[in-house]
Design a protein around this motif. Structure first.
Motif, PDB file in Angstrom:
ATOM      1  N   ARG A 175       4.629 -15.077   9.971  1.00 54.97           N
ATOM      2  CA  ARG A 175       4.077 -13.843  10.319  1.00 54.97           C
ATOM      3  C   ARG A 175       4.979 -12.827  11.309  1.00 54.97           C
ATOM      4  NH1 ARG A 175      -2.221 -16.245  10.810  1.00 54.97           N
ATOM      5  NH2 ARG A 175      -1.907 -17.541   8.705  1.00 54.97           N
ATOM      6  N   TRP A 178       5.328  -9.470   9.929  1.00 52.02           N
ATOM      7  CA  TRP A 178       4.025  -8.500  10.143  1.00 52.02           C
ATOM      8  C   TRP A 178       3.852  -8.307  11.575  1.00 52.02           C
ATOM      9  CZ3 TRP A 178      -0.035 -12.411   7.683  1.00 52.02           C
ATOM     10  CH2 TRP A 178       0.346 -12.622   6.360  1.00 52.02           C
ATOM     11  N   GLU A 348       3.321  -2.761   4.909  1.00 48.15           N
ATOM     12  CA  GLU A 348       3.907  -3.310   3.857  1.00 48.15           C
ATOM     13  C   GLU A 348       3.078  -4.665   3.669  1.00 48.15           C
ATOM     14  OE1 GLU A 348       5.426  -2.141   1.256  1.00 48.15           O
ATOM     15  OE2 GLU A 348       5.154  -0.199   2.107  1.00 48.15           O
ATOM     16  N   TRP A 349       2.777  -5.412   4.830  1.00 46.25           N
ATOM     17  CA  TRP A 349       2.379  -6.747   4.755  1.00 46.25           C
ATOM     18  C   TRP A 349       0.928  -6.795   4.363  1.00 46.25           C
ATOM     19  CZ3 TRP A 349      -1.520  -8.704   7.759  1.00 46.25           C
ATOM     20  CH2 TRP A 349      -2.005  -8.007   8.568  1.00 46.25           C
ATOM     21  N   GLN A 350       0.385  -5.796   4.879  1.00 44.91           N
ATOM     22  CA  GLN A 350      -0.822  -5.631   4.361  1.00 44.91           C
ATOM     23  C   GLN A 350      -1.185  -5.534   2.848  1.00 44.91           C
ATOM     24  OE1 GLN A 350      -2.213  -2.151   6.989  1.00 44.91           O
ATOM     25  NE2 GLN A 350      -3.473  -3.818   8.358  1.00 44.91           N
ATOM     26  N   LYS A 351      -0.274  -4.684   2.297  1.00 46.62           N
ATOM     27  CA  LYS A 351      -0.362  -4.494   0.636  1.00 46.62           C
ATOM     28  C   LYS A 351      -0.068  -5.814   0.093  1.00 46.62           C
ATOM     29  CE  LYS A 351       1.437   0.103   1.202  1.00 46.62           C
ATOM     30  NZ  LYS A 351       2.627   1.222   0.902  1.00 46.62           N
ATOM     31  N   GLU A 352       0.997  -6.601   0.689  1.00 44.94           N
ATOM     32  CA  GLU A 352       1.383  -7.744   0.088  1.00 44.94           C
ATOM     33  C   GLU A 352       0.124  -8.937   0.107  1.00 44.94           C
ATOM     34  OE1 GLU A 352       4.677  -9.194   2.061  1.00 44.94           O
ATOM     35  OE2 GLU A 352       5.953  -7.573   1.538  1.00 44.94           O
ATOM     36  N   CYS A 353      -0.505  -8.917   1.093  1.00 41.32           N
ATOM     37  CA  CYS A 353      -1.761  -9.923   1.116  1.00 41.32           C
ATOM     38  C   CYS A 353      -2.851  -9.466   0.220  1.00 41.32           C
ATOM     39  CB  CYS A 353      -2.360  -9.732   2.728  1.00 41.32           C
ATOM     40  SG  CYS A 353      -1.332 -10.661   3.992  1.00 41.32           S
ATOM     41  N   SER A 355      -2.220  -7.933  -2.667  1.00 42.10           N
ATOM     42  CA  SER A 355      -1.477  -7.779  -3.803  1.00 42.10           C
ATOM     43  C   SER A 355      -1.720  -6.275  -4.282  1.00 42.10           C
ATOM     44  CB  SER A 355      -2.073  -8.600  -4.998  1.00 42.10           C
ATOM     45  OG  SER A 355      -1.855  -9.969  -4.565  1.00 42.10           O
ATOM     46  N   PRO A 357       0.209  -3.016  -5.113  1.00 44.34           N
ATOM     47  CA  PRO A 357       1.493  -2.332  -5.323  1.00 44.34           C
ATOM     48  C   PRO A 357       1.654  -1.152  -4.558  1.00 44.34           C
ATOM     49  CG  PRO A 357       0.077  -1.730  -7.124  1.00 44.34           C
ATOM     50  CD  PRO A 357      -0.777  -2.711  -6.262  1.00 44.34           C
ATOM     51  N   SER A 358       3.181  -0.940  -3.990  1.00 46.50           N
ATOM     52  CA  SER A 358       3.344   0.298  -2.986  1.00 46.50           C
ATOM     53  C   SER A 358       3.418   1.517  -3.856  1.00 46.50           C
ATOM     54  CB  SER A 358       4.888  -0.032  -2.203  1.00 46.50           C
ATOM     55  OG  SER A 358       4.693  -1.413  -1.493  1.00 46.50           O
TER      56      SER A 358
END
Length: 358
Positions: A175, A178, A348-353, A355, A357-358
């Protein structure tokens, strides 16, 4: 000057000597103390500074030129705890921030710690219990007591060794990226925050007032501000925000208010004069209510929000961190309502968590 713990830097010459000793260190820790609980206008009263195994106090009330210190910070990795306040103070005082500011509080929240005050972390990592006796001290007074000096030094004494432990744990948990992104976002937030608002009298909770209530809140706020300035005390010592909003509602309804018994006659006189002047203002000139953006709340919205909250909470549980660290409810409501720029508040890390899409 051989810098030992407890040194109090009070002159340009002492500051130059201190920075010469700390020149070889690329990492340092900083904390600040102000007098916001004791003065009308908040002032930077103390800077706690640590590097390597040294920690010292810098007196901004005595050092005439802190520019060399600011330049030093601009070229270092700077660790803080709960950095928002300290970054705000540094920006206000010097109109700049260090290039790299890392926050131990952000780090441990990403690791899942629920108690993340500095004293909690020092206890967690070092088994040392810190005294909180000087939390509300008047840092603008001189000389500082031995207890205040010890309290102030403790604010930076443990940060650098603690930062090494936190960084190691973040890397092990996968992390650390992050953490870097979160610290960069926190710094950007401080830099983007306006220094002054056009309508500072619109306090939290004022949205429920009618236009008459807003009118009285505006004049009450100005009266309180002037009283605090006369007294050189924080505004809350004249009247709290809650009191102002309650008084505004009462006055708007045509009733009178009972002032606190401790108010002096001259303060009461100025209060009555303020009300008399406020009564002359025409209703058409009252402040307008600000209509916030209302989200479309229907079954579709509720279902989408419930799904997002469920997904967030599941991810948070699997990671062992608080759900609000991944996304606040307000952020998820923006997504559920398909609002424009709803993704702007996400890292970006929150979006990845989640799922997303950016």
């Amino acid at each position: 000057m051989q810098a030992q713990e407890g040194n109090f830097v009070r002159s340009n010459e002492e500051l130059a000597e201190l920075l010469k000793e700390a020149e070889s260190s690329g990492v340092c820790a900083v904390d600040t103390e102000a007098d916001s609980l004791h003065r009308y206008k908040e002032s930077l009263c103390l800077i706690q500074f640590a590097w390597a195994e040294n920690s010292v106090l810098i007196d901004p009330l005595a050092v005439e030129d802190l520019t060399p210190f600011v330049r030093y910070l601009e070229q270092r990795v700077v660790w803080m705890h709960g950095a928002d306040y300290d970054m705000t103070m540094l920006r206000r005082e010097f109109n700049t921030l260090p290039a790299d500011v890392f926050d131990t509080q952000i780090g441990v929240r990403l690791l899942g710690l629920r108690q993340f005050g500095l004293a909690n972390l020092v206890s967690h990592y070092f088994g040392v219990e810190l005294s909180k006796s000087s939390q509300k001290a008047d840092w603008g007074k001189r000389p500082l007591s031995a207890k205040m000096i010890e309290y102030a030094l403790n604010d930076v004494r443990y940060l650098l060794p603690m930062s090494e432990m936190i960084v190691k744990e973040l890397h092990e948990a996968g992390r650390h990226a992050w953490f870097i992104e979160s610290c960069e976002a926190a710094k950007a937030k401080v830099l983007e925050r306006p220094e002054d608002r056009d309508d500072p009298w619109r306090l939290q909770g004022s949205g429920r007032l009618d236009r008459g209530g807003l009118h009285y809140l505006q004049v009450l706020w100005a009266w309180r501000d002037e009283e605090a300035k006369r007294w050189d005390r924080p505004t809350f010592m004249v009247a709290t925000n809650k009191q102002l909003i309650e008084w505004a509602a009462v006055l708007s309804g045509g009733s009178k208010i009972d002032l606190p018994h401790h108010y002096r006659p001259d303060r009461r006189k100025r209060f009555e004069a303020m009300l008399a002047e406020a009564a002359l203002v025409k209703k058409n000139d009252y402040p307008q209510r600000i209509r916030g953006v209302r989200r479309r709340r229907d079954k579709e919205f509720d279902d989408r929000l419930e799904d997002l909250l469920k997904r967030r909470n599941q991810v948070a549980e699997s990671l062992g961190i608080e759900g609000s660290v991944i996304a606040s409810r307000a952020m998820l409501e923006g997504l559920a309502g398909d609002e424009e720029n709803a993704l702007d508040g996400f890292m970006e890390w929150q979006k990845e968590c989640l799922s997303i899409p950016s």
